[in-house]
Each structure stands twice: as structure tokens, then as C-alpha cells.
Motif scaffolding. Structure first.
Motif, PDB file in Angstrom:
ATOM      1  N   LEU A 160     -74.188 -75.370 -14.877  1.00  0.00           N
ATOM      2  CA  LEU A 160     -75.387 -76.168 -14.608  1.00  0.00           C
ATOM      3  C   LEU A 160     -75.457 -77.417 -15.477  1.00  0.00           C
ATOM      4  O   LEU A 160     -75.740 -78.514 -14.972  1.00  0.00           O
ATOM      5  CB  LEU A 160     -76.644 -75.318 -14.811  1.00  0.00           C
ATOM      6  N   PHE A 161     -75.189 -77.259 -16.763  1.00  0.00           N
ATOM      7  CA  PHE A 161     -75.302 -78.419 -17.640  1.00  0.00           C
ATOM      8  C   PHE A 161     -74.118 -79.375 -17.497  1.00  0.00           C
ATOM      9  O   PHE A 161     -74.268 -80.577 -17.720  1.00  0.00           O
ATOM     10  CB  PHE A 161     -75.523 -77.981 -19.084  1.00  0.00           C
ATOM     11  N   ILE A 218     -80.525 -77.835 -23.350  1.00  0.00           N
ATOM     12  CA  ILE A 218     -79.539 -76.778 -23.579  1.00  0.00           C
ATOM     13  C   ILE A 218     -80.065 -75.784 -24.612  1.00  0.00           C
ATOM     14  O   ILE A 218     -79.961 -74.571 -24.439  1.00  0.00           O
ATOM     15  CB  ILE A 218     -78.191 -77.389 -24.020  1.00  0.00           C
ATOM     16  N   HIS A 219     -80.644 -76.309 -25.673  1.00  0.00           N
ATOM     17  CA  HIS A 219     -81.177 -75.445 -26.725  1.00  0.00           C
ATOM     18  C   HIS A 219     -82.311 -74.553 -26.198  1.00  0.00           C
ATOM     19  O   HIS A 219     -82.325 -73.342 -26.444  1.00  0.00           O
ATOM     20  CB  HIS A 219     -81.675 -76.287 -27.900  1.00  0.00           C
ATOM     21  N   VAL A 220     -83.240 -75.149 -25.474  1.00  0.00           N
ATOM     22  CA  VAL A 220     -84.381 -74.379 -24.953  1.00  0.00           C
ATOM     23  C   VAL A 220     -83.909 -73.325 -23.960  1.00  0.00           C
ATOM     24  O   VAL A 220     -84.330 -72.159 -24.025  1.00  0.00           O
ATOM     25  CB  VAL A 220     -85.431 -75.316 -24.321  1.00  0.00           C
ATOM     26  N   VAL A 221     -83.036 -73.704 -23.039  1.00  0.00           N
ATOM     27  CA  VAL A 221     -82.548 -72.755 -22.042  1.00  0.00           C
ATOM     28  C   VAL A 221     -81.788 -71.619 -22.726  1.00  0.00           C
ATOM     29  O   VAL A 221     -81.969 -70.442 -22.392  1.00  0.00           O
ATOM     30  CB  VAL A 221     -81.665 -73.466 -20.989  1.00  0.00           C
ATOM     31  N   PHE A 222     -80.953 -71.941 -23.695  1.00  0.00           N
ATOM     32  CA  PHE A 222     -80.163 -70.909 -24.367  1.00  0.00           C
ATOM     33  C   PHE A 222     -81.042 -69.957 -25.179  1.00  0.00           C
ATOM     34  O   PHE A 222     -80.830 -68.745 -25.160  1.00  0.00           O
ATOM     35  CB  PHE A 222     -79.115 -71.551 -25.269  1.00  0.00           C
ATOM     36  N   ARG A 258     -81.599 -67.221 -22.054  1.00  0.00           N
ATOM     37  CA  ARG A 258     -80.344 -66.498 -22.278  1.00  0.00           C
ATOM     38  C   ARG A 258     -79.553 -66.256 -20.982  1.00  0.00           C
ATOM     39  O   ARG A 258     -79.227 -65.129 -20.645  1.00  0.00           O
ATOM     40  CB  ARG A 258     -80.603 -65.155 -22.962  1.00  0.00           C
ATOM     41  N   PRO A 259     -79.222 -67.335 -20.244  1.00  0.00           N
ATOM     42  CA  PRO A 259     -78.451 -67.130 -19.008  1.00  0.00           C
ATOM     43  C   PRO A 259     -77.000 -66.778 -19.346  1.00  0.00           C
ATOM     44  O   PRO A 259     -76.545 -66.934 -20.482  1.00  0.00           O
ATOM     45  CB  PRO A 259     -78.539 -68.481 -18.316  1.00  0.00           C
ATOM     46  N   ASP A 260     -76.287 -66.358 -18.333  1.00  0.00           N
ATOM     47  CA  ASP A 260     -74.857 -66.115 -18.473  1.00  0.00           C
ATOM     48  C   ASP A 260     -74.188 -67.424 -18.910  1.00  0.00           C
ATOM     49  O   ASP A 260     -74.534 -68.494 -18.399  1.00  0.00           O
ATOM     50  CB  ASP A 260     -74.300 -65.649 -17.118  1.00  0.00           C
ATOM     51  N   PRO A 261     -73.258 -67.379 -19.861  1.00  0.00           N
ATOM     52  CA  PRO A 261     -72.620 -68.618 -20.349  1.00  0.00           C
ATOM     53  C   PRO A 261     -71.966 -69.451 -19.243  1.00  0.00           C
ATOM     54  O   PRO A 261     -72.016 -70.681 -19.291  1.00  0.00           O
ATOM     55  CB  PRO A 261     -71.586 -68.118 -21.343  1.00  0.00           C
ATOM     56  N   MET A 262     -71.371 -68.787 -18.240  1.00  0.00           N
ATOM     57  CA  MET A 262     -70.740 -69.549 -17.154  1.00  0.00           C
ATOM     58  C   MET A 262     -71.788 -70.266 -16.298  1.00  0.00           C
ATOM     59  O   MET A 262     -71.565 -71.394 -15.867  1.00  0.00           O
ATOM     60  CB  MET A 262     -69.898 -68.620 -16.266  1.00  0.00           C
TER      61      MET A 262
END
Length: 135
Positions: free
Chosen positions: A99-100, A82-86, A90-94
Motif C-alpha cells: 500500500l505505501f 506509516i508510523h500511525v498505521v503500523f 498492525r497490518p501484515d507487513p506485505m
């Protein structure tokens, strides 16, 4: 300090059971004693006894341990992703939340019966909760 053990309170003198083998068999959802018979009757219900070796399994006390371990493992596996992807994508929060959430549910459903088998395997190997009584 010395402890005296009389005959009525004697520690079980049976041969030691291999904890690692019992844990691996439990993770595979197999009987911790023989490794052949199924440990579970359903998704999470432990069989009353192994159909192959007749080992009594119904008196286990897994309680909330498997659920706690599942949350612990899933959290420790997903949080770094989650940390790396965010931070990098920087995907859309939804999108990220969906996904997670799906990943967390899928991983939890996969691990929960296996970790319950691990807990039952540890109890069997350590002769806890009635596993010490001769059949």
C-alpha cells in the motif's frame, strides 16, 4: 567594503518579477511569465518557449532539484502515516509495504512535474540561468 559596478557589469534594471505568482504558475505547469501557455512539452521536458508569450524557457537548469524536492515532500508526507498505521492497525507487513509503495510511487509521479515547474518558476522570477536576457 564598497563595490563599484561599471557599465559592463551592471545589474539587470528590469522590474522585479513576482516569485509567488511564478511558483504557483509553475506548480500548475504553466508558463511562469504569462500563466497561459504550457510549461511542459511532455511529462518532464520543459518547452523551448511559451507558445503564447514566446518567453524562452529552454535554458532552465532544474537538474536534480525537482527529484530531491519530490523525495523530501513524499517522505515527509508518508512517514507519519506509516508510523500511525503500523502502531495502531498492525497490518501484515506485505499489505502495508504494498500500500505505501503504491502511494509513494503515485504521489511521486504526481509531484515531480509540478515541482519541476516550481523550480523553473523560481529561476524565472529570480532571473537565473539566462532568464535575465531580453527576448
Amino acid at each position: 567594503m564598497t563595490h563599484q559596478i561599471d557599465a559592463a557589469h551592471r545589474v539587470d534594471d528590469e522590474a522585479p518579477r513576482d516569485t509567488r505568482t511564478a511558483v504557483l504558475r509553475g506548480f500548475r505547469r504553466r508558463c511562469p511569465s504569462c500563466g497561459q501557455g504550457p510549461l511542459m512539452d511532455g511529462y518532464l521536458k520543459v518547452a523551448d518557449r511559451c507558445p503564447v508569450c514566446r518567453e524562452e524557457l529552454g535554458h532552465h537548469r532544474a537538474d536534480d532539484g525537482p527529484a530531491y524536492l519530490t523525495i523530501l515532500v513524499v517522505g515527509h508526507l508518508l512517514v507519519p502515516f506509516i508510523h500511525v498505521v503500523f502502531t495502531r492497525l498492525r497490518p501484515d507487513p506485505m499489505v502495508m509495504g504494498t500500500l505505501f509503495a503504491v502511494a509513494a510511487v503515485a504521489l511521486s509521479l504526481y509531484l515531480l512535474p509540478r515541482l519541476k515547474g516550481v523550480v523553473v518558476g523560481i529561476q524565472w522570477a529570480k532571473r537565473m540561468h539566462g532568464f535575465s536576457r531580453p527576448a
